[in-house]
Design a protein around this motif. Structure first.
Motif, PDB file in Angstrom:
ATOM      1  N   ARG A  64       0.831  -1.208   0.000  1.00 12.09           N
ATOM      2  CA  ARG A  64       0.000   0.000   0.000  1.00 12.09           C
ATOM      3  C   ARG A  64       0.863   1.256   0.000  1.00 12.09           C
ATOM      4  NH1 ARG A  64      -5.425  -0.974   2.479  1.00 12.09           N
ATOM      5  NH2 ARG A  64      -5.334   1.167   3.255  1.00 12.09           N
ATOM      6  N   ARG A  92      -4.938  -1.940  -8.874  1.00 13.70           N
ATOM      7  CA  ARG A  92      -5.790  -2.686  -7.940  1.00 13.70           C
ATOM      8  C   ARG A  92      -6.466  -3.867  -8.624  1.00 13.70           C
ATOM      9  NH1 ARG A  92      -9.450   2.001  -5.735  1.00 13.70           N
ATOM     10  NH2 ARG A  92     -10.565   0.245  -4.782  1.00 13.70           N
ATOM     11  N   ASP A 107      -5.424  -9.928  -1.006  1.00 15.22           N
ATOM     12  CA  ASP A 107      -5.471  -8.664  -1.748  1.00 15.22           C
ATOM     13  C   ASP A 107      -4.738  -7.594  -0.944  1.00 15.22           C
ATOM     14  OD1 ASP A 107      -6.035  -6.391  -3.157  1.00 15.22           O
ATOM     15  OD2 ASP A 107      -8.177  -6.749  -3.333  1.00 15.22           O
ATOM     16  N   PHE A 109      -4.526  -4.384  -1.364  1.00 16.48           N
ATOM     17  CA  PHE A 109      -5.044  -3.017  -1.400  1.00 16.48           C
ATOM     18  C   PHE A 109      -6.508  -2.892  -0.979  1.00 16.48           C
ATOM     19  CE2 PHE A 109      -1.965  -3.231  -5.079  1.00 16.48           C
ATOM     20  CZ  PHE A 109      -0.895  -2.687  -4.371  1.00 16.48           C
TER      21      PHE A 109
END
Length: 271
Positions: A64, A92, A107, A109
């Motif tokens: 991130r 993303r 994931d 993000f």
């Protein structure tokens, strides 16, 4: 604490090189989902730019912090928020695809917010300005040869069509003869935004402008007197438009642009 750090490291361990190697396969997956070619290219470009930036700066792409830094830098330098938003979305979506395939454990993000984009203020043209725009398409000479009037009639058809229907410039460029039902006064958009098609009614003035353009003979190639351009295949004339920016100085201060309309404010049948 150590367990949390180990999990975080595993989640973001993929480096830029192997991620770049997966871009082509991701684009193939997007095409398999029947994404529009423009969308596939746009997503691929955004993700590739990010991964190359990560490779140059030795950043872990599934982080991130890295994504936020990559987006914040251009925004602070004056980049368009809309461009940053699309590129962040591409990254993303790519990360989600890697996660779904098991190449990234989680994931990386979730909850990352897209850059805020202020909608542009569109100043509508008034009737006088629209009439001035259409007048730029007038044939300069009353007795001009038919082939010399092709661009004038084409440009008027484009402007009237866009003013009346507010279709996108890319949709105008993709129009073919088979998409025009001038008897029924209908235009078919085969593939619009999001890959969706639609049928749009048009008025009398726009229909007449299209009829005049369609009836024009092919123009003579400039610089080669007497040599016509190569003939178009049957039932497949060249696209209705070429990528050309049209405009005039109507009041000495402001350039008029037919692509600036967000909605059909002035039906061309009134002009």
């Amino acid at each position: 604490m150590r367990s949390d750090m180990t999990h975080l490291t595993a989640m973001t361990a993929m480096t830029a090189a192997p991620a770049l190697a997966r871009i082509t396969d991701w684009q193939t997956a997007l095409r398999a989902e029947n994404k529009a070619p423009g969308t596939v290219a746009l997503y691929g470009d955004g993700a590739t730019r990010y991964l190359r930036w990560c490779a140059e700066g030795d950043h872990l792409p599934m982080s991130r912090a890295a994504l936020n830094q990559w987006i914040a830098g251009p925004l602070e330098a004056g980049a368009a928020p809309g461009t940053a938003r699309i590129r962040q979305l591409a990254v993303r979506r790519f990360a989600s695809w890697l996660t779904a395939g098991g190449e990234v454990h989680t994931d990386p993000f979730p909850g990352v917010k897209a850059p805020h984009v202020e909608p542009p203020l569109v100043e509508p043209l008034n009737d006088a300005e629209l009439r001035a725009l259409i007048r730029t398409c007038a044939v300069p000479e009353a007795n001009a040869p038919a082939g010399d009037t092709l661009h004038n009639h084409r440009d008027e058809a484009i402007i009237r069509l866009m003013l009346e229907t507010a279709i996108r410039s890319g949709e105008v460029i993709d129009l073919q003869l088979d998409d025009l039902d001038l008897i029924g006064r209908l235009i078919t958009i085969r593939r619009g935004k999001g890959g969706r098609g639609r049928v749009i009614p048009i008025g009398q003035a726009t229909t007449e402008a299209l009829l005049i353009y369609v009836d024009e003979p092919p123009s003579i190639t400039r610089g080669s007197p007497g040599l016509p351009p190569p003939p178009a295949p049957p039932h497949r004339r060249p696209p209705l438009a070429r990528r050309r920016r049209l405009g005039i100085r109507a009041d000495g201060h402001r350039r008029l642009d037919p692509h600036r309309h967000a909605r059909p404010l002035h039906p061309s049948s009134r002009l």
